[in-house]
Design an enzyme around this catalytic site. Structure first.
Site, mmCIF file in Angstrom:
data_model
loop_
_atom_site.group_PDB
_atom_site.id
_atom_site.type_symbol
_atom_site.label_atom_id
_atom_site.label_comp_id
_atom_site.label_asym_id
_atom_site.label_seq_id
_atom_site.Cartn_x
_atom_site.Cartn_y
_atom_site.Cartn_z
ATOM 1 N N LYS A 94 -31.960 -49.860 99.986
ATOM 2 C CA LYS A 94 -33.039 -49.416 99.093
ATOM 3 C C LYS A 94 -33.393 -50.506 98.066
ATOM 4 C CE LYS A 94 -30.864 -45.630 97.587
ATOM 5 N NZ LYS A 94 -29.625 -45.474 98.340
ATOM 6 N N ARG A 106 -32.960 -37.264 94.947
ATOM 7 C CA ARG A 106 -31.786 -37.165 95.820
ATOM 8 C C ARG A 106 -31.467 -35.723 96.157
ATOM 9 N NH1 ARG A 106 -29.412 -42.466 94.088
ATOM 10 N NH2 ARG A 106 -27.635 -42.917 95.412
ATOM 11 N N ARG A 133 -20.297 -55.485 99.513
ATOM 12 C CA ARG A 133 -20.889 -55.455 98.172
ATOM 13 C C ARG A 133 -19.800 -55.242 97.114
ATOM 14 N NH1 ARG A 133 -25.520 -51.098 97.057
ATOM 15 N NH2 ARG A 133 -23.818 -49.685 96.655
ATOM 16 N N ARG A 182 -18.669 -53.004 92.037
ATOM 17 C CA ARG A 182 -19.058 -51.666 91.589
ATOM 18 C C ARG A 182 -17.906 -50.695 91.760
ATOM 19 N NH1 ARG A 182 -24.901 -49.612 93.569
ATOM 20 N NH2 ARG A 182 -23.721 -47.678 93.694
ATOM 21 N N ARG A 194 -19.584 -40.344 98.944
ATOM 22 C CA ARG A 194 -21.027 -40.538 98.730
ATOM 23 C C ARG A 194 -21.814 -40.266 100.017
ATOM 24 N NH1 ARG A 194 -20.679 -46.309 96.716
ATOM 25 N NH2 ARG A 194 -22.947 -46.336 96.691
#
Ligand code: AMP
Length: 189
Positions: free
Chosen positions: A14, A89, A128, A134, A145
């Protein structure tokens, strides 16, 4: 003004595709995840509320999200358009977005749905994690998630289809190709 929703599972790209659209068309970009992480970093009251949810891979309650979104959107009304990245969402958020736009004489122009296989998603998110560090990019939270995505966000595909704004894109191994497909589609609107 264009109002573009970009959505897909965690790791579906995204952010990457939003950046490409910003570069190509000069849109403003609302990433609700970035807004929330900035609140946490600044140590605000809202940041303290949302941190627990994000670290657990859960969604922030709708009422907080809707207030945040309207505030950010109103600061972007003089541009060529806005990309909604990470919002809505849930169905409640989608309805709130529709109402918020309607109140301002606007509507969703297109919804870009990103289809990416779960193996690729997991691999990207773990990569990532190493680069960005993160807190929610660890295997356990990523699995939560995904579950949250399939339970609460995936049903939006049907909702957007009924609204007549759904456009689907499938990642076939080539990021530049999908970027081109998305840009061509938006250019043709
Ligand atoms: P993202 O950067 O879009 O992957 O978002 C990271 C996290 O922020 C999500 O896992 C949620 O905890 C929270 N978040 C971001 N956008 C929303 C939203 N629209 N509704 C609820 N929670 C959100």
């Amino acid at each position: 003004m264009d109002n573009i929703v970009i959505f897909g599972a965690p790791g579906s790209g995204k952010g990457t595709y939003s950046t490409a659209l910003v570069k190509e068309f000069g849109y403003n970009h609302i990433s609700t995840g970035d807004v929330l992480r900035a609140e946490i970093k600044a140590g605000t009251k809202l940041g303290k509320i949302v941190k627990g949810y994000i670290d657990q891979g859960q969604l922030i309650p709708d009422e907080h999200m809707i207030d945040i979104l309207a505030g950010v959107y109103d600061s972007m009304l003089d541009g060529p358009g806005v990309i909604f990245d990470g919002f809505p969402r849930t169905i409640v958020q989608a309805k709130a977005l529709k109402d918020m736009l309607q109140e301002r004489g606007e509507k969703i122009t297109i919804t870009i749905n990103l289809n990416v296989s779960e193996d690729v998603l997991m691999e990207r998110l773990l990569r990532r994690a190493k680069i960005e560090g993160r807190a929610d990019d660890n295997e356990e939270t990523i699995k939560k998630r995904f579950k949250v995505y399939y339970n609460q966000t995936y049903p939006l595909i049907e909702w957007f289809k009924n609204e007549g704004v759904l456009s689907e894109f499938t990642f076939k191994g080539d990021t530049n190709l999908i970027i081109k497909e998305i840009i061509d589609k938006v250019a043709s609107l």
